[in-house]
Scaffold this motif. Structure first.
Motif, PDB file in Angstrom:
ATOM      1  N   ILE A  38       0.836  -1.200   0.000  1.00  0.00           N
ATOM      2  CA  ILE A  38       0.000   0.000   0.000  1.00  0.00           C
ATOM      3  C   ILE A  38       0.875   1.255   0.000  1.00  0.00           C
ATOM      4  O   ILE A  38       0.611   2.206  -0.734  1.00  0.00           O
ATOM      5  CB  ILE A  38      -0.968  -0.009   1.201  1.00  0.00           C
ATOM      6  CG1 ILE A  38      -1.918  -1.202   1.102  1.00  0.00           C
ATOM      7  CG2 ILE A  38      -1.746   1.302   1.282  1.00  0.00           C
ATOM      8  CD1 ILE A  38      -2.765  -1.434   2.323  1.00  0.00           C
ATOM      9  N   LEU A  39       1.940   1.245   0.805  1.00  0.00           N
ATOM     10  CA  LEU A  39       2.848   2.388   0.846  1.00  0.00           C
ATOM     11  C   LEU A  39       3.541   2.591  -0.491  1.00  0.00           C
ATOM     12  O   LEU A  39       3.756   3.728  -0.924  1.00  0.00           O
ATOM     13  CB  LEU A  39       3.878   2.205   1.968  1.00  0.00           C
ATOM     14  CG  LEU A  39       3.310   2.269   3.386  1.00  0.00           C
ATOM     15  CD1 LEU A  39       4.371   1.865   4.403  1.00  0.00           C
ATOM     16  CD2 LEU A  39       2.775   3.662   3.683  1.00  0.00           C
ATOM     17  N   LYS A  40       3.867   1.503  -1.174  1.00  0.00           N
ATOM     18  CA  LYS A  40       4.494   1.616  -2.499  1.00  0.00           C
ATOM     19  C   LYS A  40       3.528   2.244  -3.494  1.00  0.00           C
ATOM     20  O   LYS A  40       3.927   3.080  -4.308  1.00  0.00           O
ATOM     21  CB  LYS A  40       4.951   0.260  -3.005  1.00  0.00           C
ATOM     22  CG  LYS A  40       5.628   0.362  -4.362  1.00  0.00           C
ATOM     23  CD  LYS A  40       6.381  -0.854  -4.742  1.00  0.00           C
ATOM     24  CE  LYS A  40       7.106  -0.763  -6.057  1.00  0.00           C
ATOM     25  NZ  LYS A  40       6.803   0.277  -6.976  1.00  0.00           N
ATOM     26  N   ILE A  41       2.259   1.908  -3.429  1.00  0.00           N
ATOM     27  CA  ILE A  41       1.262   2.498  -4.321  1.00  0.00           C
ATOM     28  C   ILE A  41       1.153   4.006  -4.061  1.00  0.00           C
ATOM     29  O   ILE A  41       1.097   4.811  -4.998  1.00  0.00           O
ATOM     30  CB  ILE A  41      -0.091   1.794  -4.159  1.00  0.00           C
ATOM     31  CG1 ILE A  41      -0.001   0.381  -4.747  1.00  0.00           C
ATOM     32  CG2 ILE A  41      -1.226   2.586  -4.792  1.00  0.00           C
ATOM     33  CD1 ILE A  41      -1.142  -0.522  -4.404  1.00  0.00           C
ATOM     34  N   ILE A  42       1.143   4.396  -2.785  1.00  0.00           N
ATOM     35  CA  ILE A  42       1.086   5.819  -2.446  1.00  0.00           C
ATOM     36  C   ILE A  42       2.336   6.536  -2.959  1.00  0.00           C
ATOM     37  O   ILE A  42       2.258   7.628  -3.523  1.00  0.00           O
ATOM     38  CB  ILE A  42       0.900   6.020  -0.924  1.00  0.00           C
ATOM     39  CG1 ILE A  42      -0.462   5.479  -0.481  1.00  0.00           C
ATOM     40  CG2 ILE A  42       1.045   7.493  -0.558  1.00  0.00           C
ATOM     41  CD1 ILE A  42      -0.666   5.426   1.019  1.00  0.00           C
ATOM     42  N   ALA A  43       3.501   5.909  -2.774  1.00  0.00           N
ATOM     43  CA  ALA A  43       4.751   6.514  -3.253  1.00  0.00           C
ATOM     44  C   ALA A  43       4.742   6.653  -4.774  1.00  0.00           C
ATOM     45  O   ALA A  43       5.127   7.700  -5.307  1.00  0.00           O
ATOM     46  CB  ALA A  43       5.944   5.675  -2.795  1.00  0.00           C
TER      47      ALA A  43
END
Length: 109
Positions: A38-43
């Motif tokens: 999820i954090l990678k998608i936000i990044a």
């Protein structure tokens, strides 16, 4: 007069969502998904790189609709007891450190 038109054009251009992340909203809908994904998608959405302390941070369920990406980042990191720092090109995630004050406040509750 041409200088004034040029300045107005540059101001409008730089204030558009393509150049500024202030108006960039993201929608997320995940159930029992690795927090690191999820954090990678936000990044990726923010156009920034991502630094994680551990690729297996935990599992998160999140449903956000049209939320500024920074707010989404805050929500996901808070749910996993993580800190984040945003630089020009990076989002750096770190684990929150336990302090004596936070341990004492948890004992009171």
């Amino acid at each position: 007069m041409n200088v004034l038109k040029c300045l107005v054009f540059i101001t409008v251009l730089l204030s558009s969502p393509a150049w500024s992340d202030k108006g960039s909203d993201i929608s997320l809908n995940f159930t029992d998904t690795q927090t690191s994904k999820i954090l990678k998608i936000i990044a990726d959405f923010s156009g920034k790189g991502l630094v994680l302390p551990d690729p297996k941070l935990g599992v998160t369920s999140v449903y956000l609709k049209n939320v500024p990406w920074r707010e989404a980042l805050h929500a996901v990191t808070s749910s996993e007891n993580l800190n984040f720092e945003i630089t020009d090109k990076l989002i750096i995630i770190s684990k929150k450190r336990c302090t004596k004050a936070s341990i004492l406040s948890k004992e009171k509750t």
